[in-house]
Scaffold this motif. Sequence first.
Motif, PDB file in Angstrom:
ATOM      1  N   THR A  39      97.558  21.824  71.971  1.00 20.82           N
ATOM      2  CA  THR A  39      97.697  22.612  70.743  1.00 20.82           C
ATOM      3  C   THR A  39      97.132  21.845  69.555  1.00 20.82           C
ATOM      4  N   LEU A  40      97.524  20.567  69.476  1.00 20.11           N
ATOM      5  CA  LEU A  40      97.121  19.744  68.337  1.00 20.11           C
ATOM      6  C   LEU A  40      95.603  19.692  68.214  1.00 20.11           C
ATOM      7  N   TRP A  41      94.936  19.404  69.336  1.00 24.58           N
ATOM      8  CA  TRP A  41      93.482  19.201  69.237  1.00 24.58           C
ATOM      9  C   TRP A  41      92.729  20.513  69.121  1.00 24.58           C
ATOM     10  N   MET A  42      93.283  21.584  69.678  1.00 22.50           N
ATOM     11  CA  MET A  42      92.679  22.898  69.417  1.00 22.50           C
ATOM     12  C   MET A  42      92.834  23.245  67.944  1.00 22.50           C
ATOM     13  N   GLY A  43      94.028  22.897  67.385  1.00 22.56           N
ATOM     14  CA  GLY A  43      94.286  23.160  65.973  1.00 22.56           C
ATOM     15  C   GLY A  43      93.351  22.369  65.080  1.00 22.56           C
ATOM     16  N   ILE A  44      93.132  21.097  65.452  1.00 21.63           N
ATOM     17  CA  ILE A  44      92.197  20.286  64.655  1.00 21.63           C
ATOM     18  C   ILE A  44      90.797  20.892  64.730  1.00 21.63           C
ATOM     19  N   GLY A  45      90.444  21.363  65.934  1.00 25.79           N
ATOM     20  CA  GLY A  45      89.141  22.026  66.083  1.00 25.79           C
ATOM     21  C   GLY A  45      89.041  23.241  65.182  1.00 25.79           C
ATOM     22  N   LEU A  46      90.095  24.052  65.184  1.00 21.21           N
ATOM     23  CA  LEU A  46      90.110  25.255  64.340  1.00 21.21           C
ATOM     24  C   LEU A  46      89.973  24.873  62.865  1.00 21.21           C
ATOM     25  N   LEU A  47      90.673  23.794  62.502  1.00 23.13           N
ATOM     26  CA  LEU A  47      90.623  23.325  61.114  1.00 23.13           C
ATOM     27  C   LEU A  47      89.202  22.901  60.747  1.00 23.13           C
ATOM     28  N   CYS A  48      88.557  22.166  61.647  1.00 21.31           N
ATOM     29  CA  CYS A  48      87.179  21.718  61.381  1.00 21.31           C
ATOM     30  C   CYS A  48      86.246  22.911  61.259  1.00 21.31           C
ATOM     31  N   ILE A  49      86.474  23.929  62.131  1.00 19.80           N
ATOM     32  CA  ILE A  49      85.628  25.129  62.080  1.00 19.80           C
ATOM     33  C   ILE A  49      85.803  25.827  60.740  1.00 19.80           C
ATOM     34  N   ILE A  50      87.067  25.907  60.288  1.00 19.75           N
ATOM     35  CA  ILE A  50      87.314  26.545  58.982  1.00 19.75           C
ATOM     36  C   ILE A  50      86.665  25.730  57.871  1.00 19.75           C
ATOM     37  N   LEU A  51      86.799  24.392  57.968  1.00 25.18           N
ATOM     38  CA  LEU A  51      86.195  23.532  56.942  1.00 25.18           C
ATOM     39  C   LEU A  51      84.692  23.737  56.887  1.00 25.18           C
ATOM     40  N   LEU A  52      84.079  23.787  58.068  1.00 29.19           N
ATOM     41  CA  LEU A  52      82.611  23.867  58.112  1.00 29.19           C
ATOM     42  C   LEU A  52      82.119  25.245  57.683  1.00 29.19           C
ATOM     43  N   PHE A  53      82.732  26.301  58.238  1.00 30.51           N
ATOM     44  CA  PHE A  53      82.141  27.625  58.056  1.00 30.51           C
ATOM     45  C   PHE A  53      82.722  28.399  56.872  1.00 30.51           C
ATOM     46  N   VAL A  54      83.977  28.102  56.539  1.00 32.77           N
ATOM     47  CA  VAL A  54      84.587  28.870  55.441  1.00 32.77           C
ATOM     48  C   VAL A  54      84.567  28.065  54.152  1.00 32.77           C
ATOM     49  N   VAL A  55      85.142  26.848  54.210  1.00 31.34           N
ATOM     50  CA  VAL A  55      85.173  26.030  52.994  1.00 31.34           C
ATOM     51  C   VAL A  55      83.754  25.590  52.632  1.00 31.34           C
ATOM     52  N   GLY A  56      82.969  25.252  53.674  1.00 24.65           N
ATOM     53  CA  GLY A  56      81.606  24.771  53.409  1.00 24.65           C
ATOM     54  C   GLY A  56      80.729  25.811  52.766  1.00 24.65           C
ATOM     55  N   SER A  57      80.987  27.101  53.068  1.00 23.11           N
ATOM     56  CA  SER A  57      80.095  28.145  52.556  1.00 23.11           C
ATOM     57  C   SER A  57      80.730  28.891  51.389  1.00 23.11           C
ATOM     58  N   ARG A  58      81.813  28.340  50.808  1.00 17.86           N
ATOM     59  CA  ARG A  58      82.516  29.106  49.781  1.00 17.86           C
ATOM     60  C   ARG A  58      81.671  29.271  48.526  1.00 17.86           C
ATOM     61  N   GLY A  59      80.698  28.370  48.328  1.00 18.15           N
ATOM     62  CA  GLY A  59      79.838  28.500  47.156  1.00 18.15           C
ATOM     63  C   GLY A  59      78.856  29.650  47.270  1.00 18.15           C
ATOM     64  N   ARG A  60      78.606  30.125  48.502  1.00 16.13           N
ATOM     65  CA  ARG A  60      77.602  31.164  48.769  1.00 16.13           C
ATOM     66  C   ARG A  60      76.297  30.850  48.048  1.00 16.13           C
ATOM     67  N   ALA A  61      75.938  29.575  48.085  1.00 22.65           N
ATOM     68  CA  ALA A  61      74.787  29.132  47.290  1.00 22.65           C
ATOM     69  C   ALA A  61      73.481  29.559  47.950  1.00 22.65           C
ATOM     70  N   ILE A  62      72.550  29.980  47.106  1.00 21.98           N
ATOM     71  CA  ILE A  62      71.205  30.284  47.610  1.00 21.98           C
ATOM     72  C   ILE A  62      70.531  28.997  48.050  1.00 21.98           C
ATOM     73  N   VAL A  63      70.708  27.947  47.243  1.00 16.20           N
ATOM     74  CA  VAL A  63      70.290  26.609  47.685  1.00 16.20           C
ATOM     75  C   VAL A  63      71.541  25.948  48.244  1.00 16.20           C
ATOM     76  N   PRO A  64      71.629  25.816  49.594  1.00 19.77           N
ATOM     77  CA  PRO A  64      72.903  25.433  50.202  1.00 19.77           C
ATOM     78  C   PRO A  64      73.258  23.975  49.967  1.00 19.77           C
ATOM     79  N   THR A  65      74.574  23.720  49.992  1.00 19.22           N
ATOM     80  CA  THR A  65      75.034  22.338  50.026  1.00 19.22           C
ATOM     81  C   THR A  65      74.821  21.822  51.440  1.00 19.22           C
ATOM     82  N   ARG A  66      75.114  20.537  51.647  1.00 19.08           N
ATOM     83  CA  ARG A  66      74.885  19.952  52.977  1.00 19.08           C
ATOM     84  C   ARG A  66      75.732  20.645  54.036  1.00 19.08           C
TER      85      ARG A  66
END
Lengths: 250, 182
Positions: A39-66
């Motif tokens: 559970t823990l490591w699946m949860g960490i995976g889910l957290l990383c996925i959210i960080l990468l795809f949701v938090v990372g793209s929250r700017g919706r920037a035309i010129v993307p951040t890293r």
Amino acid sequence: MATEGKEDGGLVFHPLDQFIVKPLFGDGPVAWYTPTNVTLWMGIGLLCIILLFVVGSRGRAIVPTRVQSIGELIYGFIYKMVEDVTGKDGVKYFPYIMTLFVFILFANYLALLPMSYSPTSMIAVTAVLGFGVFIAVTILGFVKNGAAFLGLFWMSDAPAILRPIIAVIEVISYFVRPVSHSIRLAGNIMAGHAVIKVFAGFAALTLVSPVAILGITAIYGLEVLVAGIQAYVFTILTCVYLKDALHPSH
Amino acid sequence: MATETIDATVGACVDAGGYALGMPQLCADWIPNQVFWLILCLIAIYFVMSRIALPRIGAVLAERSGTITNDLAAAEELKQKAVEAEDAYNKALADARAEAGRIVAEAKAEIQTQLDAEMAKADKKIMEKTAESEKAIAEIRASAKESVKTVAKDAAKEIVAAMGGKADAKSITSAVTARMKG
């Protein structure tokens, strides 16, 4: 996590102990709902996925951040794969395939952290993934094509005498698909991690420890490759099976 | 899970020392737990992906490709404008050159006519001066001839007188005139 130690004057390895499922809280038995290290490591995976795809793209920037550009890279990679392999009508299954890919990718890579747990090394996990794909694709094939889906097993361009034999072989290979699909992933990940543990066990011996540590490094490098490649292979095979379901005629 | 399974867990998968018995992958007691959490995790990822992440990234990518297309079109338009501007510039340059040539030719022609007029005026002046000078020279020459004739007559009369003859004024004059003609 002690996998090596001197017992009765010799080295005793426990390379498979890293795969033991443990409850996170207390020492009780593992019921189906118990939060465990899985559970823990699946949860960490889910957290990383959210960080990468949701938090990372929250700017919706035309010129993307890293971070956003990494997310876009993975999106574009899988989108193109789905489009290329299954065709335009497979694109609507893109979110499912993306889910599978990011789950396996993150589980594989997080498993490479020391002291972590690797859910994708468990046959139960990969079997759910593999059979899930198999059942979904089979149902989809019949829903989309009806009985014509059976044409997948009937080679109309083969000589008439061979057709029944080929059909039998095709049916067998079709039903072996989920098995190979899931065991390929679990086997690769489990074997790599077990081999690293075995080398780590040898590192306790002064005489061979440099070789053992070199071995760990080399296998680790290989495992970094394997983690990505297995996620890719699982995903592209899913796409191929999906293509068979959507266009069963050869 | 029934209680007997829970009791069996310790014995079936892990030995007394906490080490795995056989492959933990194949331990049936742990399978429901993994399957449950896996399905939960997959559903969570699916919803995060399909509801939030994928539409957002897809929109960003579409917007970006739209922006790029628009920018390319704008760049093409600006390039067209630049070409037009260059053409206009070249045309203006050619016009200016032609104008400059025309002005130079005009100025040259004007200068030429002025020059011609001045030349003509100067020529006329020179001619007048020359004529005047010639006249003056002719006068001087004539007066000089007269003087010479007078001097010659006087000299001849004196010479004839010195030689003891009597000078006939008329014959001396005719002789001097005859001589001077020669």
